[in-house]
Design a protein around this motif. Structure first.
Motif, mmCIF file in Angstrom:
data_model
loop_
_atom_site.group_PDB
_atom_site.id
_atom_site.type_symbol
_atom_site.label_atom_id
_atom_site.label_comp_id
_atom_site.label_asym_id
_atom_site.label_seq_id
_atom_site.Cartn_x
_atom_site.Cartn_y
_atom_site.Cartn_z
ATOM 1 N N SER A 24 -47.214 -43.048 9.067
ATOM 2 C CA SER A 24 -46.375 -41.863 9.283
ATOM 3 C C SER A 24 -44.952 -42.243 9.672
ATOM 4 O O SER A 24 -44.089 -41.370 9.805
ATOM 5 C CB SER A 24 -46.988 -40.972 10.370
ATOM 6 O OG SER A 24 -47.120 -41.695 11.586
ATOM 7 N N PRO A 42 -45.137 -38.243 5.820
ATOM 8 C CA PRO A 42 -44.540 -37.618 7.004
ATOM 9 C C PRO A 42 -45.504 -36.658 7.688
ATOM 10 O O PRO A 42 -46.416 -36.120 7.045
ATOM 11 C CB PRO A 42 -43.323 -36.879 6.431
ATOM 12 C CG PRO A 42 -43.609 -36.710 4.984
ATOM 13 C CD PRO A 42 -44.453 -37.865 4.573
ATOM 14 N N PRO A 43 -45.334 -36.439 8.979
ATOM 15 C CA PRO A 43 -46.247 -35.554 9.712
ATOM 16 C C PRO A 43 -46.289 -34.125 9.155
ATOM 17 O O PRO A 43 -47.279 -33.418 9.349
ATOM 18 C CB PRO A 43 -45.680 -35.567 11.143
ATOM 19 C CG PRO A 43 -44.916 -36.849 11.234
ATOM 20 C CD PRO A 43 -44.354 -37.089 9.870
#
Length: 311
Positions: A24, A42-43
């Motif tokens: 991440s 990505p989160p």
């Protein structure tokens, strides 16, 4: 043309050690010599659900755009999804040559140009390929007519054709995935492709010239978002011909900063993968043990929710 038997696209069985790490955030402290290739997720990322329209796009040629389109299509088809690929590149029509549409004997041959000029529906311009689960809307040099004749509503032609097809099919697209292979230029056909897309998939060859081309592409994407397709987003950046270098890591860091919500996927350099178009096969068939086949397969499974086994 006599219809040829279609080849099933098998799942890949990559050893765990050959799979890319999924992270991440980048580890900026590890020297690049010790850095393993990693997929940055990505989160904010969530896998999409079918039906989905992706556009493989880059202003610069040679970035791996058509290979990205073919390999993702093959990976999704191997997982049981029904996939259509639209060839929106008139310059060489490489995708149409690679996937070889199977035209029925005695019937007129349509193409994406036919759709732009209202000569047929999108379904009528869609043909099976030699591979199970993958259909294609072919193109040729005559697609360039769209650029200078500019038929009415051209910017929305592909989006309107997809919407009409879904309406005629009872409100749902007959395809789980539609993947548009855009031209390496930012003309009217590419704008129409982006207008139809849910997400742009951007292949970038690991080299400085490709990064310079990204600035023009970014301006076009933002213009399309403002004027014709506010839902469009950059879903992923593929770093093609990736090998371990400090520049590769700098490039990965930059694109992750420019597109913070996009997945960043390294596609490791593979000589065997580069031979697949000549063999007229997806890489997963021609060189199933190549790192490129595994990298695209892993990315495809990240992007979309796949059907349950046996469903």
């Amino acid at each position: 043309m006599t219809e040829s038997p279609r080849t099933a696209l098998p799942p890949l069985d990559s050893p765990p050690g050959d799979r890319l790490d999924v992270v991440s955030a980048w580890d900026a402290d590890t020297p690049y010599q010790a850095w393993r290739p990693q997929i940055l997720v990505p989160p904010t990322f969530r896998p999409a659900t079918p039906a989905r329209v992706y556009v493989a796009v880059n202003q610069k040629g040679g970035a791996g755009k058509t290979t990205t389109a073919v390999e993702l299509a093959a990976a999704w088809a191997a997982a049981g999804l029904r996939v259509r690929v639209i060839d929106a590149d008139h310059q060489e029509a490489a995708l149409s040559v690679w996937l070889m549409p199977q035209y029925p004997e005695g019937s007129p041959r349509h193409s994406l140009r036919s759709v732009f000029f209202d000569e047929c529906t999108l379904a009528e311009a869609t043909y099976p390929t030699l591979f199970e689960g993958v259909d294609v809307v072919p193109s040729g040099l005559d697609l360039s007519r769209v650029e200078y004749e500019r038929p009415i509503g051209a910017e929305n032609a592909i989006a309107a054709a997809i919407a009409q097809e879904a309406q005629e099919a009872g409100g749902h697209s007959p395809y789980d995935v539609t993947l548009i292979d855009a031209a390496p230029s930012l003309g009217l056909v590419t704008v129409a492709a982006l207008t139809a897309g849910d997400e742009a998939l951007v292949p970038v060859k690991v080299g400085g010239l490709d990064m310079k081309a990204m600035a023009s592409l970014d301006r076009t994407i933002r213009s399309v978002q403002r004027k014709t397709n506010p839902k469009l987003k950059v879903g992923a950046v593929f770093l093609t011909a990736w090998d371990k270098s400090d520049f590769a890591r700098q490039l990965a860091t930059k694109v992750s900063e420019d597109y913070p919500d996009a997945v960043v996927v390294p596609i490791r350099r593979s000589v065997r993968a580069a031979e697949a178009p000549i063999a007229e096969q997806p890489v997963r068939l021609y060189a199933p043990k190549s790192t490129a086949a595994g990298d695209y397969d892993q990315a495809a499974h990240l992007f979309l929710q796949m059907p349950e086994a046996g469903a």
